[in-house]
Design a protein around this motif. Structure first.
Motif, PDB file in Angstrom:
ATOM      1  N   GLU A   1     -19.365 -14.801  47.069  1.00 26.85           N
ATOM      2  CA  GLU A   1     -18.735 -15.820  47.912  1.00 26.85           C
ATOM      3  C   GLU A   1     -19.191 -15.680  49.363  1.00 26.85           C
ATOM      4  O   GLU A   1     -19.445 -16.676  50.039  1.00 26.85           O
ATOM      5  CB  GLU A   1     -17.210 -15.705  47.831  1.00 26.85           C
ATOM      6  CG  GLU A   1     -16.644 -16.116  46.497  1.00 26.85           C
ATOM      7  CD  GLU A   1     -15.213 -15.676  46.259  1.00 26.85           C
ATOM      8  OE1 GLU A   1     -14.676 -16.027  45.195  1.00 26.85           O
ATOM      9  OE2 GLU A   1     -14.632 -14.971  47.117  1.00 26.85           O
ATOM     10  N   GLY A   2     -19.317 -14.449  49.833  1.00 25.21           N
ATOM     11  CA  GLY A   2     -19.778 -14.214  51.203  1.00 25.21           C
ATOM     12  C   GLY A   2     -21.194 -14.703  51.428  1.00 25.21           C
ATOM     13  O   GLY A   2     -21.503 -15.279  52.482  1.00 25.21           O
ATOM     14  N   VAL A   3     -22.057 -14.485  50.445  1.00 26.52           N
ATOM     15  CA  VAL A   3     -23.440 -14.955  50.543  1.00 26.52           C
ATOM     16  C   VAL A   3     -23.482 -16.482  50.568  1.00 26.52           C
ATOM     17  O   VAL A   3     -24.184 -17.090  51.386  1.00 26.52           O
ATOM     18  CB  VAL A   3     -24.286 -14.392  49.365  1.00 26.52           C
ATOM     19  CG1 VAL A   3     -25.625 -15.073  49.273  1.00 26.52           C
ATOM     20  CG2 VAL A   3     -24.453 -12.889  49.504  1.00 26.52           C
ATOM     21  N   VAL A   4     -22.713 -17.125  49.681  1.00 28.18           N
ATOM     22  CA  VAL A   4     -22.680 -18.583  49.634  1.00 28.18           C
ATOM     23  C   VAL A   4     -22.037 -19.136  50.902  1.00 28.18           C
ATOM     24  O   VAL A   4     -22.460 -20.178  51.423  1.00 28.18           O
ATOM     25  CB  VAL A   4     -21.971 -19.083  48.355  1.00 28.18           C
ATOM     26  CG1 VAL A   4     -21.762 -20.582  48.380  1.00 28.18           C
ATOM     27  CG2 VAL A   4     -22.793 -18.684  47.126  1.00 28.18           C
ATOM     28  N   GLU A   5     -21.055 -18.432  51.446  1.00 25.25           N
ATOM     29  CA  GLU A   5     -20.447 -18.847  52.720  1.00 25.25           C
ATOM     30  C   GLU A   5     -21.502 -18.887  53.823  1.00 25.25           C
ATOM     31  O   GLU A   5     -21.590 -19.860  54.589  1.00 25.25           O
ATOM     32  CB  GLU A   5     -19.326 -17.876  53.097  1.00 25.25           C
ATOM     33  CG  GLU A   5     -18.708 -18.157  54.464  1.00 25.25           C
ATOM     34  CD  GLU A   5     -17.761 -17.057  54.903  1.00 25.25           C
ATOM     35  OE1 GLU A   5     -16.765 -17.397  55.550  1.00 25.25           O
ATOM     36  OE2 GLU A   5     -18.017 -15.863  54.609  1.00 25.25           O
TER      37      GLU A   5
ATOM     38  N   VAL B   1     -18.363  -8.433  41.730  1.00 26.74           N
ATOM     39  CA  VAL B   1     -19.212  -8.890  42.837  1.00 26.74           C
ATOM     40  C   VAL B   1     -18.866 -10.310  43.301  1.00 26.74           C
ATOM     41  O   VAL B   1     -19.563 -10.868  44.134  1.00 26.74           O
ATOM     42  CB  VAL B   1     -20.715  -8.809  42.479  1.00 26.74           C
ATOM     43  CG1 VAL B   1     -21.136  -7.376  42.241  1.00 26.74           C
ATOM     44  CG2 VAL B   1     -21.050  -9.697  41.304  1.00 26.74           C
ATOM     45  N   GLY B   2     -17.789 -10.883  42.787  1.00 26.76           N
ATOM     46  CA  GLY B   2     -17.415 -12.251  43.159  1.00 26.76           C
ATOM     47  C   GLY B   2     -17.231 -12.425  44.656  1.00 26.76           C
ATOM     48  O   GLY B   2     -17.722 -13.379  45.250  1.00 26.76           O
ATOM     49  N   GLY B   3     -16.539 -11.483  45.286  1.00 29.71           N
ATOM     50  CA  GLY B   3     -16.312 -11.562  46.731  1.00 29.71           C
ATOM     51  C   GLY B   3     -17.603 -11.489  47.526  1.00 29.71           C
ATOM     52  O   GLY B   3     -17.785 -12.220  48.507  1.00 29.71           O
ATOM     53  N   LYS B   4     -18.515 -10.595  47.100  1.00 26.05           N
ATOM     54  CA  LYS B   4     -19.814 -10.496  47.778  1.00 26.05           C
ATOM     55  C   LYS B   4     -20.605 -11.791  47.607  1.00 26.05           C
ATOM     56  O   LYS B   4     -21.236 -12.271  48.550  1.00 26.05           O
ATOM     57  CB  LYS B   4     -20.625  -9.316  47.222  1.00 26.05           C
ATOM     58  CG  LYS B   4     -20.218  -7.972  47.779  1.00 26.05           C
ATOM     59  CD  LYS B   4     -21.031  -6.838  47.194  1.00 26.05           C
ATOM     60  CE  LYS B   4     -22.468  -6.868  47.650  1.00 26.05           C
ATOM     61  NZ  LYS B   4     -23.232  -5.689  47.198  1.00 26.05           N
TER      62      LYS B   4
ATOM     63  N   PRO C   1     -21.139 -19.354  37.829  1.00 26.33           N
ATOM     64  CA  PRO C   1     -19.711 -19.088  38.043  1.00 26.33           C
ATOM     65  C   PRO C   1     -19.271 -19.347  39.492  1.00 26.33           C
ATOM     66  O   PRO C   1     -18.668 -18.501  40.141  1.00 26.33           O
ATOM     67  CB  PRO C   1     -19.597 -17.609  37.684  1.00 26.33           C
ATOM     68  CG  PRO C   1     -20.923 -17.045  38.095  1.00 26.33           C
ATOM     69  CD  PRO C   1     -21.932 -18.131  37.795  1.00 26.33           C
ATOM     70  N   MET C   2     -19.605 -20.516  40.019  1.00 22.48           N
ATOM     71  CA  MET C   2     -19.372 -20.803  41.435  1.00 22.48           C
ATOM     72  C   MET C   2     -18.903 -22.240  41.588  1.00 22.48           C
ATOM     73  O   MET C   2     -19.376 -23.137  40.887  1.00 22.48           O
ATOM     74  CB  MET C   2     -20.681 -20.598  42.197  1.00 22.48           C
ATOM     75  CG  MET C   2     -20.658 -20.950  43.653  1.00 22.48           C
ATOM     76  SD  MET C   2     -19.687 -19.844  44.676  1.00 22.48           S
ATOM     77  CE  MET C   2     -20.500 -18.294  44.404  1.00 22.48           C
TER      78      MET C   2
ATOM     79  N   ILE D   1     -27.524 -13.575  39.554  1.00 18.00           N
ATOM     80  CA  ILE D   1     -26.451 -14.439  39.072  1.00 18.00           C
ATOM     81  C   ILE D   1     -26.797 -15.915  39.276  1.00 18.00           C
ATOM     82  O   ILE D   1     -26.620 -16.735  38.377  1.00 18.00           O
ATOM     83  CB  ILE D   1     -25.126 -14.100  39.807  1.00 18.00           C
ATOM     84  CG1 ILE D   1     -24.727 -12.655  39.518  1.00 18.00           C
ATOM     85  CG2 ILE D   1     -24.013 -15.076  39.410  1.00 18.00           C
ATOM     86  CD1 ILE D   1     -23.643 -12.109  40.426  1.00 18.00           C
ATOM     87  N   MET D   2     -27.328 -16.240  40.452  1.00 12.88           N
ATOM     88  CA  MET D   2     -27.522 -17.643  40.826  1.00 12.88           C
ATOM     89  C   MET D   2     -28.946 -18.156  40.586  1.00 12.88           C
ATOM     90  O   MET D   2     -29.137 -19.346  40.414  1.00 12.88           O
ATOM     91  CB  MET D   2     -27.156 -17.842  42.301  1.00 12.88           C
ATOM     92  CG  MET D   2     -25.707 -17.503  42.647  1.00 12.88           C
ATOM     93  SD  MET D   2     -24.480 -18.516  41.793  1.00 12.88           S
ATOM     94  CE  MET D   2     -24.698 -20.076  42.636  1.00 12.88           C
ATOM     95  N   GLY D   3     -29.945 -17.275  40.634  1.00 12.49           N
ATOM     96  CA  GLY D   3     -31.329 -17.685  40.437  1.00 12.49           C
ATOM     97  C   GLY D   3     -32.078 -17.880  41.747  1.00 12.49           C
ATOM     98  O   GLY D   3     -31.510 -17.769  42.827  1.00 12.49           O
TER      99      GLY D   3
END
Length: 163
Positions: free
Chosen positions: A139-143, A134-137, A102-103, A70-72
């Motif tokens: 967000e957790g990774v970015v957190e 997978v948005g919540g997952k 999408p972040m 998603i993010m690269g």
């Protein structure tokens, strides 16, 4: 849903010393280099009674495989900070965008004097991914990445203020 980050970093520096640091272009350049950015372009840096800072950054993405899809492998980040004086300290409205991804991260930073030569740096952020399932997952990774970056920034700021 979104992930929230709240933390308070304690500094042995006055709020005005921290303000002087934030007003330094040398500080801005050195901070992002210390954070490990691949590239940094300061698009706006207006200082004085208020600070308007806009930085386009490319950062390495230490992400699990699902998030990299998603993010690269690297992420372009546009970080906007608007600092103003507030009640003896300083407050910042923060917006971090990931163009084409999408972040988004929004938040408020505050530098509050706690004594003549001590201050608290209060961080409140909201991490939001607009991705079904997978948005919540994500967000957790970015957190996790954001907390690691905040730890590095705190260590860098302490060193800058001491030296």
């Amino acid at each position: 849903m979104s992930k929230k980050i709240s933390r308070v970093d304690k500094y042995n520096a006055s709020a005005d010393d921290i303000w002087a640091m934030l007003n330094s272009r040398d500080y801005v350049d050195a901070k992002y280099q210390a954070l490990g950015d691949i590239s940094t372009d300061v698009v706006q840096f207006d200082t004085g009674d208020a600070i308007a800072l806009s930085v386009e950054r490319v950062v390495p993405a230490d992400l699990p495989d699902f998030a990299k899809k998603i993010m690269g492998d690297t992420n372009k980040i546009v970080q906007n900070e608007n600092w103003t004086a507030s009640g003896g300290g300083y407050v910042c409205d923060l917006l971090i965008e990931f163009p084409g991804k999408p972040m988004k991260v929004t938040g408020k930073l505050e530098v509050k004097p706690t004594g003549d030569a001590t201050s608290d740096w209060v961080v409140n952020m909201d991490i939001k991914a607009s991705v079904p399932l997978v948005g919540g997952k994500l967000e957790g990774v970015v957190e996790k990445e954001t907390l690691a970056s905040l730890d590095k920034e705190y260590a860098f700021n302490e060193e800058w203020l001491a030296g």
